[in-house]
Enzyme design. Structure first.
Site, PDB file in Angstrom:
ATOM      1  N   TYR A 131      -3.000  -0.364   9.833  1.00 27.75           N
ATOM      2  CA  TYR A 131      -2.918  -0.749   8.405  1.00 27.75           C
ATOM      3  C   TYR A 131      -1.523  -0.438   7.864  1.00 27.75           C
ATOM      4  O   TYR A 131      -0.905  -1.284   7.198  1.00 27.75           O
ATOM      5  CB  TYR A 131      -3.995   0.010   7.630  1.00 27.75           C
TER       6      TYR A 131
ATOM      7  N   SER B 244       0.855  -1.192   0.000  1.00 28.38           N
ATOM      8  CA  SER B 244       0.000   0.000   0.000  1.00 28.38           C
ATOM      9  C   SER B 244       0.887   1.236   0.000  1.00 28.38           C
ATOM     10  O   SER B 244       1.998   1.217   0.562  1.00 28.38           O
ATOM     11  CB  SER B 244      -0.870   0.021   1.255  1.00 28.38           C
TER      12      SER B 244
HETATM   13  P1  NDP Z   1     -11.480  -5.680  -1.873  1.00 32.50           P
HETATM   14  O1  NDP Z   1     -12.043  -5.494  -0.506  1.00 32.50           O
HETATM   15  O2  NDP Z   1     -12.185  -5.083  -3.026  1.00 32.50           O
HETATM   16  O3  NDP Z   1     -11.222  -7.228  -2.144  1.00 32.50           O
HETATM   17  C1  NDP Z   1     -10.580  -7.962  -1.144  1.00 32.50           C
HETATM   18  C2  NDP Z   1     -10.333  -9.362  -1.637  1.00 32.50           C
HETATM   19  O4  NDP Z   1      -9.574 -10.031  -0.638  1.00 32.50           O
HETATM   20  C3  NDP Z   1     -11.599 -10.149  -1.851  1.00 32.50           C
HETATM   21  O5  NDP Z   1     -11.368 -11.050  -2.897  1.00 32.50           O
HETATM   22  C4  NDP Z   1     -11.761 -10.872  -0.522  1.00 32.50           C
HETATM   23  O6  NDP Z   1     -12.472 -12.103  -0.608  1.00 32.50           O
HETATM   24  C5  NDP Z   1     -10.313 -11.153  -0.177  1.00 32.50           C
HETATM   25  N1  NDP Z   1     -10.092 -11.305   1.249  1.00 32.50           N
HETATM   26  C6  NDP Z   1     -10.364 -10.426   2.251  1.00 32.50           C
HETATM   27  N2  NDP Z   1     -10.053 -10.963   3.442  1.00 32.50           N
HETATM   28  C7  NDP Z   1      -9.588 -12.210   3.181  1.00 32.50           C
HETATM   29  C8  NDP Z   1      -9.144 -13.279   3.989  1.00 32.50           C
HETATM   30  N3  NDP Z   1      -9.116 -13.182   5.318  1.00 32.50           N
HETATM   31  N4  NDP Z   1      -8.755 -14.430   3.386  1.00 32.50           N
HETATM   32  C9  NDP Z   1      -8.805 -14.553   2.048  1.00 32.50           C
HETATM   33  N5  NDP Z   1      -9.214 -13.581   1.221  1.00 32.50           N
HETATM   34  C10 NDP Z   1      -9.614 -12.432   1.790  1.00 32.50           C
HETATM   35  O7  NDP Z   1      -9.982  -5.092  -1.744  1.00 32.50           O
HETATM   36  P2  NDP Z   1      -8.991  -4.423  -2.808  1.00 32.50           P
HETATM   37  O8  NDP Z   1      -9.072  -5.116  -4.100  1.00 32.50           O
HETATM   38  O9  NDP Z   1      -9.194  -2.957  -2.730  1.00 32.50           O
HETATM   39  O10 NDP Z   1      -7.609  -4.713  -2.079  1.00 32.50           O
HETATM   40  C11 NDP Z   1      -6.720  -5.727  -2.501  1.00 32.50           C
HETATM   41  C12 NDP Z   1      -5.370  -5.472  -1.853  1.00 32.50           C
HETATM   42  O11 NDP Z   1      -4.916  -4.175  -2.222  1.00 32.50           O
HETATM   43  C13 NDP Z   1      -5.398  -5.486  -0.325  1.00 32.50           C
HETATM   44  O12 NDP Z   1      -4.225  -6.086   0.162  1.00 32.50           O
HETATM   45  C14 NDP Z   1      -5.407  -4.010   0.035  1.00 32.50           C
HETATM   46  O13 NDP Z   1      -4.871  -3.761   1.310  1.00 32.50           O
HETATM   47  C15 NDP Z   1      -4.550  -3.437  -1.080  1.00 32.50           C
HETATM   48  N6  NDP Z   1      -4.743  -2.015  -1.311  1.00 32.50           N
HETATM   49  C16 NDP Z   1      -5.938  -1.517  -1.772  1.00 32.50           C
HETATM   50  C17 NDP Z   1      -6.082  -0.162  -1.998  1.00 32.50           C
HETATM   51  C18 NDP Z   1      -7.343   0.453  -2.485  1.00 32.50           C
HETATM   52  O14 NDP Z   1      -7.423   1.702  -2.498  1.00 32.50           O
HETATM   53  N7  NDP Z   1      -8.326  -0.294  -2.907  1.00 32.50           N
HETATM   54  C19 NDP Z   1      -4.957   0.758  -1.740  1.00 32.50           C
HETATM   55  C20 NDP Z   1      -3.768   0.144  -1.287  1.00 32.50           C
HETATM   56  C21 NDP Z   1      -3.667  -1.204  -1.085  1.00 32.50           C
HETATM   57  P3  NDP Z   1     -14.101 -12.154  -0.483  1.00 32.50           P
HETATM   58  O15 NDP Z   1     -14.616 -11.681  -1.828  1.00 32.50           O
HETATM   59  O16 NDP Z   1     -14.414 -13.586  -0.224  1.00 32.50           O
HETATM   60  O17 NDP Z   1     -14.483 -11.256   0.626  1.00 32.50           O
END
Ligand code: NDP
Length: 247
Positions: A158, A144
């Site tokens: 975070y 991030s």
């Molecule tokens: P979303 O919330 O849109 O998607 C999260 C995904 O991770 C989903 O597929 C979810 O599965 C899965 N997930 C969440 N918790 C778990 C868990 N405990 N075990 C397995 N899978 C899990 O998130 P983003 O796409 O926005 O984020 C993806 C990554 O990018 C993360 O690491 C986030 O920290 C990072 N990030 C995002 C930013 C943003 O602005 N969006 C900025 C910086 C970093 P399910 O569908 O089953 O819930």
């Protein structure tokens, strides 16, 4: 950026591939030829939609329920993906949780939960992948922009979790380099997903902090991950995809 690498014959695991950045990454890797396993936590329907889209591209694909907060499931997902693909070439550590809030409101359980998913799960999946991968293996972690620069209050837990991944990535690069396996980290800025919608309550402020004045798309992060999946002489490095948030 060089032309897209042909990932035909490669097998990838994208954790948290059911939605957002993970889903876009799974599709991007598949478009470049990879067979793809995705994990999800609870959203089976979304994961199955992604698998249908991957198969429509002519790739082999599977959705695996695996909670990254559970140590056994985090490592087990790698074993299951390797069994599905008869090996594993690319691990994308994408699953993550974003828990923001004032320092005084965060409980020990909050700390445990965020570190379990964002750090321990990544460590264990990387460890399991390293034991499976051969020369040419790729470990790509989604960090991030808050690992580099924290633009305001509320991000202690975070940012701490994501900063830990920088150390892990560099150490993995050193440890696995002699085997021809690379490890890199991608730092997204504000990306329009369910976690951080571009029409959310804090969106305008985040967009204003970027040089480009807008949120990024999941596909814009996925293209950097796909580049790293093909890059043989890049390791231990950080890549910022943040629209100039940290400029
Ligand atoms: P979303 O919330 O849109 O998607 C999260 C995904 O991770 C989903 O597929 C979810 O599965 C899965 N997930 C969440 N918790 C778990 C868990 N405990 N075990 C397995 N899978 C899990 O998130 P983003 O796409 O926005 O984020 C993806 C990554 O990018 C993360 O690491 C986030 O920290 C990072 N990030 C995002 C930013 C943003 O602005 N969006 C900025 C910086 C970093 P399910 O569908 O089953 O819930």
């Amino acid at each position: 950026m060089p032309a897209d690498t042909d990932l035909g014959g490669k097998v990838a695991l994208v954790t948290g591939g059911s939605r957002g950045i993970g889903a876009a990454t799974a599709l991007r890797l598949a478009r470049q030829g990879a067979d793809v396993a995705v994990t999800y936590a609870g959203n089976k329907e979304a994961a199955e939609d992604v698998v249908r889209a991957l198969r429509a591209l002519g790739r082999r694909a599977v959705a695996l329920r695996a909670d990254a907060a559970d140590a056994g499931e985090a490592a087990g997902a790698v074993e299951r993906a390797a069994a599905f693909g008869d090996g594993l070439d690319i691990l994308v550590n994408n699953a993550g949780v974003g828990l923001l809030g004032p320092l005084e409101g965060l409980s020990p359980a909050d700390v445990d939960r965020v570190l379990a998913v964002n750090v321990r799960g990544v460590f264990l999946a990387s460890q399991a992948a390293a034991s499976r991968m051969t020369e040419g293996g790729r470990i790509i972690t989604v960090g991030s922009c808050t690992a580099l620069r924290v633009p305001g209050p509320g991000a202690t837990l975070y940012a701490m979790s994501k900063a830990a991944l920088v150390g892990l990535t560099k150490a993995l690069a050193r440890e696995l380099g002699p085997r021809g396996i690379t490890a890199n980290i991608v730092h997204p800025g504000p990306i329009d997903t369910d976690m951080n919608p571009a029409d959310g309550p804090y969106a305008d402020g985040q967009a204003a902090m970027t040089a480009l004045g807008r949120f990024g798309t999941a596909g814009e992060v996925a293209s950097m991950v796909a580049y790293l999946a093909g890059a043989a002489y890049v390791t231990g490095a950080e890549f910022v995809v943040d629209g100039g948030h940290a400029a």
